[in-house]
Design a protein around this motif. Structure first.
Motif, PDB file in Angstrom:
ATOM      1  N   UNK A  62     -31.704 -96.825 137.007  1.00 43.61           N
ATOM      2  CA  UNK A  62     -30.548 -95.958 136.795  1.00 43.61           C
ATOM      3  C   UNK A  62     -30.364 -95.571 135.336  1.00 43.61           C
ATOM      4  N   UNK A  63     -31.124 -96.150 134.416  1.00 41.75           N
ATOM      5  CA  UNK A  63     -31.064 -95.753 133.018  1.00 41.75           C
ATOM      6  C   UNK A  63     -32.261 -96.377 132.293  1.00 41.75           C
ATOM      7  N   UNK A  64     -32.628 -95.850 131.091  1.00 42.49           N
ATOM      8  CA  UNK A  64     -33.816 -96.361 130.402  1.00 42.49           C
ATOM      9  C   UNK A  64     -33.794 -97.851 130.112  1.00 42.49           C
ATOM     10  N   UNK A  65     -32.611 -98.420 129.831  1.00 48.72           N
ATOM     11  CA  UNK A  65     -32.542 -99.845 129.517  1.00 48.72           C
ATOM     12  C   UNK A  65     -33.002-100.696 130.699  1.00 48.72           C
ATOM     13  N   UNK A  66     -32.803-100.190 131.913  1.00 43.95           N
ATOM     14  CA  UNK A  66     -33.254-100.907 133.105  1.00 43.95           C
ATOM     15  C   UNK A  66     -34.707-100.601 133.438  1.00 43.95           C
TER      16      UNK A  66
END
Length: 271
Positions: free
Chosen positions: A31-35
């Motif tokens: 759901x986002x780059x950090x994940x």
């Protein structure tokens, strides 16, 4: 006094390129780059538009902003249920893809530039996503550590939001373990990776992540496969796997089910 000019009601955008990533379905994409830390992908720019000159000096930046189009979404929702929320929120207070104009924005690490191809890390885009623009990430103006995080704030004064939230533990019981291993070895179908990415965020029923209650447990749909699981505390146990095709689709005349689904049922039976 002259009247204020009316803003345009229709804008025309042309993609400058396309993203190539390991994620074929929306439910597979983080759901986002950090994940998506460490996930490799690329952005292939269109030839014949002078973009090779537009890329000059970009490789000196370690991170880039990528503006893209959520091309698999239809329509939008004023209120959405984010993965980390227990209630619906206004879409403008979330990163949801279900927006009036389905624009997405991600910060990706830039590995290198080869011709018209940008090799990137931390990719959270679905394969085939149209890319609209690329800009360098500049820390001294783009990073604001003191910014508040709205409803994402963790309890307690001065605390930072815990994002991503603590993951759920994912376990695989028999026969799910054997079924998943056979699918990967015999047909190259990886269900463990996509299941871990979705379920680690939590087991709450959610249409976007294709989770729903099923009898005394829960069911996750990954493409045309169904994974049945139970929840105990923060531990999710995948109990079994089943095909999502009906009987007549598997064995009917000119059946449209892929060979992997028919072979799976012949080996493991139906749930």
């Amino acid at each position: 006094m002259p009247s204020e000019p009316e803003p345009p009601t229709l804008l025309t955008l042309s993609p400058i390129g396309v993203a190539r990533t390991p994620f074929r379905e929306r439910s597979e994409a983080p759901r986002q780059p950090q994940a998506a830390a460490g996930v490799r992908g690329s952005i292939e720019l269109r030839p014949g538009h002078g973009f090779e000159h537009a890329l000059l000096d970009l490789e000196r930046f370690s991170r880039i902003w990528v503006l893209f189009w959520f091309h698999l979404n239809e329509g939008w929702r004023p209120k959405v249920l984010p993965p980390r929320s227990q209630r619906r929120r206004g879409v403008f207070a979330t990163r949801s893809p279900h927006r009036p104009n389905p624009l997405g924005l991600s910060v990706l690490r830039l590995e290198r530039v080869e011709g018209l191809t940008l090799h990137v890390l931390d990719v959270d885009l679905v394969d085939g996503t149209p890319v609209l623009d690329i800009k360098p990430y500049v820390a001294y103006t783009d990073a604001h550590p003191d910014a508040t995080a709205g409803w994402l704030e963790s309890p307690g004064p001065g605390s930072a939001p815990d994002d991503p939230a603590p993951s759920f533990e994912i376990a695989w019981a028999e026969p799910a373990e054997a079924q998943a291993a056979w699918l990967l070895e015999a047909h190259g179908v990886d269900l463990r990776g996509p299941a871990a990415r979705v379920l680690s965020l939590g087991p709450q029923p959610h249409p976007y992540r294709r989770i729903r209650a099923e009898g005394e447990g829960m069911r996750l749909a990954i493409k045309d496969w169904r994974l049945f699981f139970t929840v105990e505390g923060r531990r999710i146990t995948v109990r079994s796997i089943a095909t999502g095709y009906r009987e007549r689709e598997l064995w009917g005349e000119g059946g449209g089910a892929p060979d992997a689904h028919r072979a799976f049922v012949e080996r493991f039976g139906r749930r």
